[in-house]
Design a protein around this motif. Structure first.
Motif, PDB file in Angstrom:
ATOM      1  N   TYR A 625      41.152  16.237  32.804  1.00 10.46           N
ATOM      2  CA  TYR A 625      42.368  16.314  33.616  1.00 10.46           C
ATOM      3  C   TYR A 625      43.279  15.120  33.384  1.00 10.46           C
ATOM      4  CZ  TYR A 625      41.017  20.496  36.042  1.00 10.46           C
ATOM      5  OH  TYR A 625      40.702  21.803  36.332  1.00 10.46           O
ATOM      6  N   PHE A 651      26.062  28.798  34.706  1.00 11.39           N
ATOM      7  CA  PHE A 651      27.288  29.143  35.423  1.00 11.39           C
ATOM      8  C   PHE A 651      28.406  28.177  35.059  1.00 11.39           C
ATOM      9  CE2 PHE A 651      30.253  28.403  38.829  1.00 11.39           C
ATOM     10  CZ  PHE A 651      30.752  29.683  39.021  1.00 11.39           C
ATOM     11  N   SER A 681      45.709  28.386  38.357  1.00 15.40           N
ATOM     12  CA  SER A 681      44.427  29.091  38.443  1.00 15.40           C
ATOM     13  C   SER A 681      44.631  30.524  37.970  1.00 15.40           C
ATOM     14  CB  SER A 681      43.918  29.081  39.884  1.00 15.40           C
ATOM     15  OG  SER A 681      44.667  29.995  40.655  1.00 15.40           O
ATOM     16  N   LEU A 682      43.532  31.212  37.745  1.00 19.73           N
ATOM     17  CA  LEU A 682      43.640  32.582  37.261  1.00 19.73           C
ATOM     18  C   LEU A 682      44.449  33.426  38.243  1.00 19.73           C
ATOM     19  CD1 LEU A 682      42.733  34.740  35.211  1.00 19.73           C
ATOM     20  CD2 LEU A 682      40.760  35.146  36.681  1.00 19.73           C
ATOM     21  N   GLN A 683      44.146  33.256  39.522  1.00 21.87           N
ATOM     22  CA  GLN A 683      44.834  34.007  40.554  1.00 21.87           C
ATOM     23  C   GLN A 683      46.346  33.755  40.502  1.00 21.87           C
ATOM     24  OE1 GLN A 683      43.222  35.989  42.650  1.00 21.87           O
ATOM     25  NE2 GLN A 683      44.178  35.995  44.681  1.00 21.87           N
ATOM     26  N   ARG A 711      39.978  42.156  44.761  1.00 22.24           N
ATOM     27  CA  ARG A 711      40.895  41.023  44.723  1.00 22.24           C
ATOM     28  C   ARG A 711      42.141  41.396  43.920  1.00 22.24           C
ATOM     29  NH1 ARG A 711      40.569  36.221  41.799  1.00 22.24           N
ATOM     30  NH2 ARG A 711      38.409  36.559  41.243  1.00 22.24           N
TER      31      ARG A 711
ATOM     32  N   LYS B 464      31.157  31.329  43.808  1.00 22.62           N
ATOM     33  CA  LYS B 464      31.698  30.191  43.062  1.00 22.62           C
ATOM     34  C   LYS B 464      32.766  30.647  42.080  1.00 22.62           C
ATOM     35  CE  LYS B 464      28.422  27.317  41.434  1.00 22.62           C
ATOM     36  NZ  LYS B 464      27.029  26.973  41.038  1.00 22.62           N
ATOM     37  N   ARG B 465      32.481  31.777  41.423  1.00 27.04           N
ATOM     38  CA  ARG B 465      33.414  32.287  40.428  1.00 27.04           C
ATOM     39  C   ARG B 465      34.717  32.704  41.113  1.00 27.04           C
ATOM     40  NH1 ARG B 465      33.783  37.146  37.647  1.00 27.04           N
ATOM     41  NH2 ARG B 465      34.568  36.870  35.528  1.00 27.04           N
ATOM     42  N   GLU B 466      34.570  33.382  42.250  1.00 26.99           N
ATOM     43  CA  GLU B 466      35.750  33.797  43.010  1.00 26.99           C
ATOM     44  C   GLU B 466      36.599  32.580  43.383  1.00 26.99           C
ATOM     45  OE1 GLU B 466      36.014  37.161  42.477  1.00 26.99           O
ATOM     46  OE2 GLU B 466      36.696  37.295  44.561  1.00 26.99           O
ATOM     47  N   LEU B 468      36.639  29.573  41.960  1.00 28.83           N
ATOM     48  CA  LEU B 468      37.253  28.921  40.798  1.00 28.83           C
ATOM     49  C   LEU B 468      38.444  29.727  40.285  1.00 28.83           C
ATOM     50  CD1 LEU B 468      34.230  27.563  38.736  1.00 28.83           C
ATOM     51  CD2 LEU B 468      35.669  26.393  40.396  1.00 28.83           C
ATOM     52  N   GLN B 469      38.277  31.056  40.241  1.00 32.88           N
ATOM     53  CA  GLN B 469      39.368  31.883  39.715  1.00 32.88           C
ATOM     54  C   GLN B 469      40.584  31.851  40.641  1.00 32.88           C
ATOM     55  OE1 GLN B 469      38.211  35.847  38.637  1.00 32.88           O
ATOM     56  NE2 GLN B 469      37.177  35.138  36.769  1.00 32.88           N
ATOM     57  N   THR B 470      40.325  31.770  41.925  1.00 30.62           N
ATOM     58  CA  THR B 470      41.439  31.851  42.865  1.00 30.62           C
ATOM     59  C   THR B 470      42.097  30.499  43.099  1.00 30.62           C
ATOM     60  OG1 THR B 470      40.220  33.593  43.964  1.00 30.62           O
ATOM     61  CG2 THR B 470      42.125  32.711  45.126  1.00 30.62           C
ATOM     62  N   TYR B 471      41.268  29.504  43.321  1.00 31.15           N
ATOM     63  CA  TYR B 471      41.835  28.199  43.720  1.00 31.15           C
ATOM     64  C   TYR B 471      41.936  27.228  42.556  1.00 31.15           C
ATOM     65  CZ  TYR B 471      41.007  30.101  48.324  1.00 31.15           C
ATOM     66  OH  TYR B 471      41.009  30.901  49.425  1.00 31.15           O
ATOM     67  N   GLY B 472      41.360  27.585  41.451  1.00 32.84           N
ATOM     68  CA  GLY B 472      41.493  26.737  40.275  1.00 32.84           C
ATOM     69  C   GLY B 472      40.173  26.142  39.843  1.00 32.84           C
ATOM     70  N   TYR B 473      40.083  25.944  38.534  1.00 30.41           N
ATOM     71  CA  TYR B 473      38.845  25.452  37.937  1.00 30.41           C
ATOM     72  C   TYR B 473      38.503  24.040  38.407  1.00 30.41           C
ATOM     73  CZ  TYR B 473      35.819  23.584  34.276  1.00 30.41           C
ATOM     74  OH  TYR B 473      34.815  22.981  33.601  1.00 30.41           O
ATOM     75  N   GLU B 474      39.532  23.273  38.808  1.00 27.68           N
ATOM     76  CA  GLU B 474      39.260  21.869  39.172  1.00 27.68           C
ATOM     77  C   GLU B 474      38.290  21.740  40.349  1.00 27.68           C
ATOM     78  OE1 GLU B 474      42.278  23.326  39.477  1.00 27.68           O
ATOM     79  OE2 GLU B 474      43.410  22.558  41.186  1.00 27.68           O
ATOM     80  N   MET B 476      35.500  22.927  40.544  1.00 26.63           N
ATOM     81  CA  MET B 476      34.165  22.842  39.979  1.00 26.63           C
ATOM     82  C   MET B 476      33.432  21.620  40.528  1.00 26.63           C
ATOM     83  SD  MET B 476      32.548  24.317  37.548  1.00 26.63           S
ATOM     84  CE  MET B 476      31.435  24.106  36.221  1.00 26.63           C
TER      85      MET B 476
END
Lengths: 825, 633
Positions: A625, A651, A681-683, A711, B464-466, B468-474, B476
């Motif tokens: 980052y 994971f 983020s992906l979302q 979702r 966890k995946r949900e 990370l995908q929604t709120y961002g990988y950071e 982690m």
């Protein structure tokens, strides 16, 4: 009792007495002739003399055997800590302890080496022990405190050649000054100037000043002129007290003040070869003949005279003693003493005396006088007589506070035990009170009289850590210096004797052992130290850093651990350092914290060493980052993936890979379409794509990243609503069966204030959610309908609560009816 | 200012006074005018000890916030840095000192380390070449700060994170030191109980320190009969749940820091002058101090929120009646008496108005709005006449909590009762899909994990995946932290022991009475905090009865006795209560505090509690302290 006044000599209003303290046990061939004698005040000194003598002989021996390497000694003196100072001709000052062991030395300056010390004086002030010298060049140099050596060279004295006729050191207004006489001229010398002064009322034209003395308290000054006159006045030279013609014209050998607190008159003791003279305010003097060479020592409350065979105390008789013992005295104390004497003889006169005292109602005063007088007497027998009389008098008093009597008894017991000739500290009660028990204990400790010191502490019930523990510590410090004994037995002896004594600082004892070069013993002793914190600095000093580290950890004080760790880091090579830490998890985690904030790279090395792949992975993620360039970022993330794989954290590895995939995808889109997606983020990416009508790309991401249907539906729904793309929404709703149901459609539309669109979806909502859906669009009727249909009491209540009592009266009634039927079921 | 500290079972004002005395002594050490440069973090905790007036009395003329560069100009003789012993702060101080204008009249520098000086920091100052510039380097031992009449806090935000995530036991050392200070003032505590690794560590340090101080023991009759040390990580569940007491809800919704809550200003507008409503609406948040100094607050703070309405309206009636008294006052004497009570009544009225506003604010969030009643309620508020309207309002809104709040609560309660904790929860899923605040999600997921003694790997990975995908990988790193502290964990082969614990300790009470509680479970409307149950069982019948459960919770449990000096053994009067100090290592919630106060007040309780903690927390502040956000370039 008559004999008590036998050695009293009147001088004006007051009496003076000379009491023999000791017979001197030293065997000097020529008495004190040709000897330099030094004695320190507060009684301690005379006893000093005894040892002093030993030391003197010791010094003489050294001197004689020509092992005395340095120059001749000019002056001897004692410090406040009972160390002996030897000031040599070349300005070197040597310090010996009470037992003649050399401690250290310092110099009074380079200039002195050439010019030599002509005269020197040792003096005491609130700052400690000081040394003043005058050199061959007639210059004065001062050191106010020898423990914090700061040499001050005083300004030149005009017209002075060689040594002055006489001089003294004064402490006034927190400044140390020199008062000196050069024949008829008197000067005050301070840091910056040399001021000529004249004592009031002394005609100096005719004579010169040959001796001077400053009182114990630095308040009074006495000058002796070659015409035999003695001038006494205040040390600030403002007032004159008196002037006496002694009729002796030879310059005296020594002159000292003889005062006591609450003295009736100031007086000075002047000593010539064979004559001792006491002069006060009146014209009379008291004269004693001296049959041997002696030295006078000024005390707080008198003068001690030390001779070759005798050691005496000369003092003004305290008023309490005067009142009681003066012949034909009718003072209350004297009467009480008499009464008690008669009582012992079983004579009825006792009652007469008592009656007389009681008639004047001065019995309290009588008791007080007897108690006080007991304190001033040196003979235990006299003390006892007085105290018995006091105790007898007390019987006839109610409410007389017992404290003064009790504490006097205690004090006297202590004083008598230290006056004992084997101890040899002829302290007076006044001196004892002035210098406190603490100091007395110290003095005993310096003399290695540990058992007596402990006895006194116990007797006076001094709190352990101030009393017994302190003495024991000194004992132990002394013990560790006994070179011949093996470490084991010393350590054992110390631990047995000190045991669990409160507040013992073993680390101090260990430090002493270490100073004497006994590291092993020091380590053994440190083991006994309960305060780990105290052990650490010494262990570090002794280079036992590993041990220091475990002790620091034991103490729980993390700051201490950090300190040792920093020390280790500088001492050791990196490999060893890391290995040490590895064995100390507490230190390791603290060091990690330190590195996290201060040294990121070291942190990585630490993780590497421990094969902590999970943390390494996290480390790379964090580092990624910080990178601005995408390539660098991706490569760091790749490292993270590798580490996570090594850590078997599937994971994390997979999530990181996905993140990389997303980043690449975002870059491509940013380049192709000019979006600013990177880092979202992906979302957020999906949302951005959907609102910008990149449905195909969104679709692709949805599939590639296996976004759950639910979702994705939510996402698309909200995105469409935000764009007010109602048409697309309707299409979307019909595309297939919604995985999230249709209530969200209603809610999202309402949120966008489009009740019209919302209504379209109400019908598609499942029966369970119907009420909610109707309520959402504000359709109370519909909601009521649905609720009643479902016969759910809870739902009916919900609708009810939304009805207003004024506008929806009909509905309210209907609902209430339905609720009661629902409730019946 | 501090009278409320002395009303409790133990006079905590002694502690505050000791702290103030020490502060004054230090300030007087630096003779002449002074300016204080504050480590910003310290200003809050210091506010609980001394107001500006005290500083001013000791010639403090200016105050600055510590920051890099040159110090602001101030014509003072002394510059005093009040700082925590942190290396990064030392660098800033060094920068300040170095850039000081040498030509200008020289100013004396001093450092006051809070709570303890540090060799490491002094070393750093030495390396920077400024150590010699300081006239005084001192420490101000401020560990336990009196927070209220029965509450002490160290106000150490990072304590949980440091202890359980970073294995940095600095705060535990401070805790032990603080307890030693407490014992110096209130006597040796004869019995120490504890549960958890950190508790063990603190107890060990205390016993060791006692040996170190041997000989300088204070001859004070012990005020505390026992000390109970509790690790936060033996009860991870309680802080995750939404607190339902009045004070707890204020904390959940607005946050209470250092005893102050910042509230939205709108509701307080009307209070000042009735005629000027709407003229100048304040825009700054209203800062209110919340403690037992305020009579009304002390009365209602620990009630379940659902009982607040009744309590407030009752109070309103009493006050109205008191004001009505003036009509009955006929004689001069009666009028005089009425007037003499006026200030107190007016204070009570304004206090009531404030809390009615706060209650309304919270209701806005926890309940559905109804503008009509809200309006009539407001009228009532300003005039305080027709309190029955308010009652009516409350009656209506009581049942109707806002959907989001209610749903959240329902899910929490499902988890706590063990319903479907081993499945992916649809509510959480929906919340993620709608991108509700991350902390809310984390609280729920952690709660599910704790109540299930860990989640199945598949479910955990899904969440966890949900996230990370929604709120961002950071995030982690945050997830990793939660796993490290045990808040999130994969289920291992051992079976889920939460139900056993719940049943044995009666953590769930079906019939929690919110209005007139008879059990501590009222503070979470059904859930009885585990930590408090342990405390309760310890007092009666003792931990021996729950050995099995204690073994299931992490860390050792222990009991230690401290020898009292002869003659200081307390002889308890018949029926006299024991006093126990409960220390929560890693934080405590207001609801837990409320529960302990409830136990203290129980008639047959037999024990009164004083509460101490590293920090007052709630689920949100707690999770936040565990989050890691990598800094962007």
């Amino acid at each position: 009792m008559a004999f008590i006044t036998a050695n009293w000599n009147p001088l004006g209003e007051a009496f003076y007495r000379k009491i023999e303290l000791y017979e001197m046990g030293w065997s000097l061939r020529d008495g004190l002739k040709e000897c330099l004698v030094a004695a320190a005040p507060y009684g301690g000194p005379i006893e000093n003399h005894l040892h002093n003598l030993k030391k003197l002989t010791l010094l003489q021996n050294i001197y004689n055997l020509q092992r005395w390497k340095s120059g001749p000694v000019r002056q001897l003196g004692w410090t406040v800590c009972d160390d002996l100072l030897c000031i040599q001709e070349d300005g070197t000052v040597l310090i010996y302890d009470l037992f003649g062991a050399f401690k250290r030395h310092f110099s009074m300056g380079n200039e002195v080496v050439q010019n030599q010390v002509l005269e020197a004086k040792v003096f005491h002030s609130p700052y400690g022990t000081g040394v003043a010298i005058v050199t061959g060049a007639s210059r004065f140099t001062l050191a106010t405190n020898i423990d914090d050596l700061k040499l001050r060279r005083l300004p030149e004295v005009p017209g002075l050649q060689g040594a002055p006729s006489c001089w003294a050191v004064l402490t006034q207004d927190r400044q140390t000054k020199v008062l000196l006489a050069n024949r008829a001229d008197l000067y005050i010398l301070d840091n910056t100037s040399c001021t000529p002064v004249t004592p009031p009322g002394l005609s100096l034209q005719s004579c010169s000043i040959v001796n001077m003395a400053v009182s114990f308290s630095y308040k009074y000054l006495a000058l002796f002129t070659d015409s035999g006159h003695l001038w006494m006045g205040s040390a600030n030279l403002k007032d004159k007290l008196s002037e006496v013609d002694t009729k002796v014209r030879t310059p005296p050998k020594q002159m000292v003040w003889c005062r006591r607190p609450k003295s009736q008159q100031p007086s000075v003791v002047i000593m010539w070869d064979r004559l001792l003279l006491v002069a006060g305010e009146c014209t009379d003097t008291i004269q004693y003949t001296l049959d041997e060479e002696s030295v006078c020592v000024a005390e707080l409350d008198g003068v001690r005279i030390v001779g070759g065979s005798r050691h005496e105390l000369l003092q003004e008789v305290p008023s309490a003693c005067q009142d009681i013992f003066k012949i034909a005295s009718m003072a209350p104390g004297a009467l009480l003493l008499e009464a008690h004497k008669e009582y012992e003889k079983s004579s009825q006169k006792a009652d007469e005396y008592l009656r007389e005292i009681k008639e004047q109602s001065v019995l309290g005063e009588a008791v007080r006088q007897c108690v006080e007088a007991a304190g001033y007497e040196h003979e235990p027998e006299t003390q006892k007589t007085l105290l018995r009389a006091a105790s007898f008098g007390k019987c006839f008093l109610s409410n007389y506070p017992p404290e003064p009597f009790v504490s006097m008894c205690r004090d006297l017991k202590v004083l008598n035990s230290v006056r004992e000739y084997t101890v040899g500290i002829p302290l007076t009660h006044t001196q004892y009170k002035q210098m406190t028990v603490q100091v007395l204990i110290d003095r005993l400790v310096y003399r290695k009289l540990y058992p007596l010191a402990i006895e006194i502490c116990r007797y006076l019930k001094t709190p352990e850590y101030q009393g017994v523990s302190r003495v024991l510590k000194h004992w132990a410090c002394c013990k560790v210096q006994q070179k011949e004994e093996p470490d084991e037995s010393i350590a054992h002896a110390v631990s047995v004797k000190l045991g669990e004594a409160a507040g013992i600082s073993y680390s101090e004892i260990a430090a002493r052992a270490y100073e004497c070069g006994r590291t092993e013993l020091a380590i053994k002793l440190l083991e006994f130290e309960p305060r780990s914190g105290e052990q650490v600095p010494l262990l570090l000093k002794m280079k036992r850093s590993q041990l220091a580290l475990s002790k620091a950890i034991e103490s729980g004080d993390t700051d201490l651990v950090y300190t040792v760790v920093t020390y280790l880091k500088n001492e050791m090579n990196r490999g060893d350092f890391f290995m040490t830490l590895r064995n100390q998890p507490v230190a390791l985690s603290l060091y990690r914290q330190f590195c996290k904030h201060q040294e990121q790279d070291t942190l990585k090395d630490l993780f590497n060493q421990d094969d902590d792949h999970q943390e390494l992975g996290n480390f790379y993620v964090k580092a990624s980052y910080k990178e601005k360039k995408l390539e660098a970022r991706l490569s760091l993330l790749q490292s993270a993936v590798d580490e996570y794989n090594k850590a078997k954290n599937e994971f994390a590895a997979k999530a990181t890979e996905e993140e990389m995939k997303l980043l690449r995808f975002q870059r491509r889109l940013d380049e192709e379409m000019g979006e600013a997606l990177l880092g979202l983020s992906l979302q957020e990416t999906l949302h951005a794509l959907l609102t910008s009508n990149f449905h195909k790309q969104a679709e692709q991401l949805y599939r590639d990243f296996r976004v759950p249907d639910k979702r994705y539906w939510w996402l698309k729904l909200t995105a469409l609503a935000e764009k007010d793309d109602w048409e697309e929404m309707e299409k979307f709703a019909k595309s297939k069966k919604s995985p999230i149901g249709y209530l969200p459609f209603v809610e999202v539309c309402v949120k966008q204030h489009n009740k019209y669109e919302a209504k379209k979806y109400v019908s598609k909502v499942t029966p369970e959610q119907k009420v909610k859906a109707h309520l959402a669009i504000g359709d109370l009727e519909g909601a009521a309908e649905a609720a009643i249909e479902r016969r759910s009491e809870g739902e009916i209540s919900t609708v009810l609560s939304r009805c207003s009592p004024t506008t929806d009266r009909a509905l309210l009634e209907r609902l209430n009816r339905a609720r009661s039927t629902a409730a019946k079921k | 200012m501090s009278a409320h500290l002395s009303y409790g079972r133990v006079n905590l004002n002694i502690l505050r006074e000791a702290a103030r005395k020490e502060l004054r002594e230090f300030l007087d050490k630096c003779a002449g005018s002074k300016a204080i440069v504050w480590d910003e973090y310290l200003t809050g905790p210091f506010g609980l000890i001394a107001q500006y007036s005290l500083l001013k009395e000791h010639e403090v003329e200016k105050m600055f916030t510590l920051k890099g560069g040159r110090l602001p100009a101030a014509d003072v003789k002394n510059i005093i840095f009040f700082v925590r012993p942190r290396l990064e702060l030392m660098d800033i101080i060094a920068e300040n000192v170095i850039s000081e204008d040498k030509m200008h009249s020289p100013r004396d520098f001093h450092i006051l380390f809070v709570p303890r000086r540090s060799m490491l920091c002094e070393q750093r100052l030495k390396e920077q070449g400024v150590l010699g510039s300081f006239i005084n380097i001192d420490e101000y031992i401020l560990d336990l700060i009196p927070y209220d009449g029965d509450l002490l806090s160290m106000e150490s935000e990072g304590a949980f994170r440091e202890c359980y995530l970073e294995s940095d036991q600095t705060s535990l050392y401070h805790t032990a030191k603080g307890l030693m200070t407490l014992q110096a003032l209130y006597g040796t505590i004869p019995q120490i109980f504890g549960k958890g690794e950190c508790a063990r560590h603190v107890a060990n340090m205390m016993l060791r320190m006692k040996r170190e101080f041997a000989g300088s023991q204070t001859q004070i009759l012990p005020v505390f009969d026992s000390l109970l040390l509790l690790d936060r990580n033996i009860d991870l569940l309680t802080p995750l749940a939404t607190q339902l007491t009045y004070e707890g809800l204020i904390d959940e919704v607005y946050g209470i820091t250092n005893g102050y809550a910042k509230l939205p200003p709108e509701k307080f507008a009307a209070q000042k002058k009735q005629g000027e409503v709407g003229k100048d609406l304040p825009t700054e948040p209203k800062k209110m101090q919340l403690n037992s100094a305020e009579e009304l607050y002390a009365e209602i703070r620990d009630k379940n929120f659902n009982a607040i309405g009744a309590a407030l309206s009752k109070k309103a009636k009493i006050i109205s009646a008191a004001f009505e008294e003036r009509h009955n006052a006929k004689t001069v004497g009666e009028i005089k008496q009425f007037v003499s009570q006026l200030p107190h009544m007016q204070a009570a009225r304004s206090s009531l108005a404030n809390h009615t506003s706060i209650a309304e604010l919270i209701k806005d969030i926890t309940s559905e709005k109804n503008s009509l009643y809200s309006f009539s309620f407001h009228v009532q508020l300003t005039t305080l006449h027709s309190s029955f309207i308010y009652l009516f309002y409350l009656y209506l809104t009581r049942q109707v909590t806002s959907e989001a709040f209610f749903d959240n609560l329902t899910v929490e309660q499902e988890f706590m009762t063990g319903v479907d904790t081993d499945k992916v929860n649809t509510y959480i899923e929906d919340c993620i899909a709608q991108k509700d605040p991350l902390i809310k999600i984390l609280r729920l997921v952690c709660m599910q994990s704790v109540c299930n003694n860990g989640l199945k790997q598949k479910i955990l990975d899904y969440y966890k995946r949900e996230i990370l995908q929604t709120y961002g990988y950071e995030h982690m790193l945050t997830l990793n932290n939660l796993e490290k502290t045990g808040l999130l964990k994969p289920q291992t082969s051992t079976r889920n022991n939460y139900p056993t614990i719940r049943k044995t300790l009666k953590l769930w009470m079906e019939d929690a009475n919110e209005q007139n509680p008879n059990d501590i479970s009222y503070v979470y409307s059904g859930y009885a905090p585990l930590s408090i149950r342990l405390t309760q069982v310890l007092a009666r019948p003792g931990w021996r009865s729950i050995e099995e459960v204690l073994k299931m919770l992490p860390g050792p449990h222990f009991e230690e006795r401290q020898q009292l000096p002869a003659g200081l053994h307390k002889k308890r009067q018949q029926g006299e209560n024991r006093t126990t100090l409960v220390f929560f290592l890693g934080g405590v919630t207001y609801a837990e505090v409320a529960a302990l106060r409830f136990l203290s007040q129980m008639e047959d309780g037999g024990t009164e509690y004083i509460i101490a903690t590293t920090k007052l927390i709630n689920g949100t502040s707690w999770i936040k302290s565990l989050m890691d956000r990598p800094e962007a370039p």
